[in-house]
Scaffold this motif. Structure first.
Motif, PDB file in Angstrom:
ATOM      1  N   ARG A 183      35.127  20.056  19.547  1.00  0.00           N
ATOM      2  CA  ARG A 183      33.856  20.033  20.322  1.00  0.00           C
ATOM      3  C   ARG A 183      33.321  21.517  20.060  1.00  0.00           C
ATOM      4  O   ARG A 183      32.423  21.898  20.009  1.00  0.00           O
ATOM      5  CB  ARG A 183      33.662  19.392  21.810  1.00  0.00           C
ATOM      6  N   TYR A 184      34.350  22.229  20.691  1.00  0.00           N
ATOM      7  CA  TYR A 184      34.416  23.681  20.799  1.00  0.00           C
ATOM      8  C   TYR A 184      35.433  24.479  20.078  1.00  0.00           C
ATOM      9  O   TYR A 184      36.367  24.017  20.430  1.00  0.00           O
ATOM     10  CB  TYR A 184      33.968  24.277  22.224  1.00  0.00           C
TER      11      TYR A 184
ATOM     12  N   TYR B  14      25.684  19.121   8.461  1.00  0.00           N
ATOM     13  CA  TYR B  14      24.591  20.083   8.506  1.00  0.00           C
ATOM     14  C   TYR B  14      25.072  21.195   9.515  1.00  0.00           C
ATOM     15  O   TYR B  14      25.993  20.992  10.192  1.00  0.00           O
ATOM     16  CB  TYR B  14      23.537  19.365   9.134  1.00  0.00           C
TER      17      TYR B  14
ATOM     18  N   GLN C 130      23.588  23.742  12.153  1.00  0.00           N
ATOM     19  CA  GLN C 130      22.587  24.126  13.122  1.00  0.00           C
ATOM     20  C   GLN C 130      22.607  25.354  13.908  1.00  0.00           C
ATOM     21  O   GLN C 130      23.630  25.533  14.636  1.00  0.00           O
ATOM     22  CB  GLN C 130      22.479  22.828  13.891  1.00  0.00           C
TER      23      GLN C 130
ATOM     24  N   LEU D 289      27.210  19.805  12.364  1.00  0.00           N
ATOM     25  CA  LEU D 289      27.049  18.413  12.645  1.00  0.00           C
ATOM     26  C   LEU D 289      27.318  17.536  11.294  1.00  0.00           C
ATOM     27  O   LEU D 289      27.064  18.003  10.353  1.00  0.00           O
ATOM     28  CB  LEU D 289      25.462  18.087  12.872  1.00  0.00           C
TER      29      LEU D 289
ATOM     30  N   GLY E 192      27.074  12.751  14.804  1.00  0.00           N
ATOM     31  CA  GLY E 192      28.127  13.088  15.763  1.00  0.00           C
ATOM     32  C   GLY E 192      27.579  14.123  16.769  1.00  0.00           C
ATOM     33  O   GLY E 192      26.615  14.726  16.475  1.00  0.00           O
ATOM     34  N   PRO E 193      28.583  14.476  17.901  1.00  0.00           N
ATOM     35  CA  PRO E 193      27.951  15.246  18.764  1.00  0.00           C
ATOM     36  C   PRO E 193      27.934  16.941  18.280  1.00  0.00           C
ATOM     37  O   PRO E 193      27.466  17.597  19.040  1.00  0.00           O
ATOM     38  CB  PRO E 193      29.146  15.208  20.093  1.00  0.00           C
TER      39      PRO E 193
END
Lengths: 116, 117
Positions: free
Chosen positions: B9-10, B35, B37, B91, B109-110
């Motif tokens: 996630r990070y 993508y 962002q 993403l 997804g997150p």
């Protein structure tokens, strides 16, 4: 060039009032238009889409959007805003030249703040 | 059912390091998108897979970016020799199938937040 514009960085509305988040587009051919919402630390969630048919499209969580071909707009609306609607909203259009898949072009996003 | 998942996630990377970002799409989804962002911006298309075939990589910003989906399910986005401008949220999205005139919405997804120091 194909593009999507969201002219407002932020929209503020009181809970219970109607809300509108604006979107205009510039594309070749007939547009496929989408609205997505993004909550903090979460991915984008689909709200609604316009492909063809009725200009008024109804979607999730009571949202709707009106397609206006003459004004090249696809504004997102809700009759009565909730505090929980506060989030980041993205308008997107399918790239006409994508060859049959949904390569999306997104606007910069509009932050909606609903105040109690 | 399970949605699209991404890991990590990070991610914090030092400039020059290589990173690999993983995406697990919804089972059975043919189409997979990546993508990028940037902060305060909307997502920008990087690349598209139909099953294992990478049909569009026009959005990859440089040859340091590479994506694969070898078995038509899990995908990995790799960035070599990371630079500060690569800092962004990446993403992944999937959708059921790809046909001419496909109008299916994408399931996101997150995201993986990459910070390059």
């Amino acid at each position: 060039a194909q593009s999507v514009a969201q002219p407002e960085d932020q929209v503020n509305v009181a809970e219970g009032n109607p809300l509108t988040v604006k979107c205009t587009y510039s594309v070749s051919g007939n547009p496929y238009l989408f609205w997505y919402v993004q909550y903090p630390n979460r991915g984008l969630q689909f709200l609604l889409k316009y492909i063809t048919g009725d200009n008024l499209v109804k979607g999730s969580y009571g949202f709707e959007a009106e397609f206006n071909k003459s004004q090249t707009s696809f504004h997102l609306k809700k009759p009565s805003a909730l505090v929980s609607d506060s989030a980041l909203y993205f308008c997107a259009v399918r790239d006409f030249w994508s060859g049959g898949y949904n390569k999306l072009i997104f606007g910069a996003g509009t932050r909606l703040a609903v105040h109690p | 059912g399970a949605g699209v998942s991404q890991s990590p996630r990070y991610k914090v990377a030092k400039r020059g390091q290589d990173v690999a970002l993983r995406c697990d799409p919804i089972s059975g989804h043919v189409s997979l998108f990546w993508y990028q962002q940037a902060l305060g911006q909307g997502p920008e298309f990087l690349t598209y897979f139909q099953n294992e075939a990478q049909l569009d990589k026009s959005g990859l910003p440089s040859d340091r970016f590479f994506a694969e989906r070898p078995e038509g399910s899990v995908s990995t986005l790799k960035i070599q020799r990371t630079q500060q401008e690569d800092s962004a949220v990446y993403l992944c999205a999937s959708s059921p199938r790809s046909l001419a005139g496909d109008s299916y919405e994408q399931y996101f997804g997150p995201g993986t937040r990459l910070t390059v120091t």
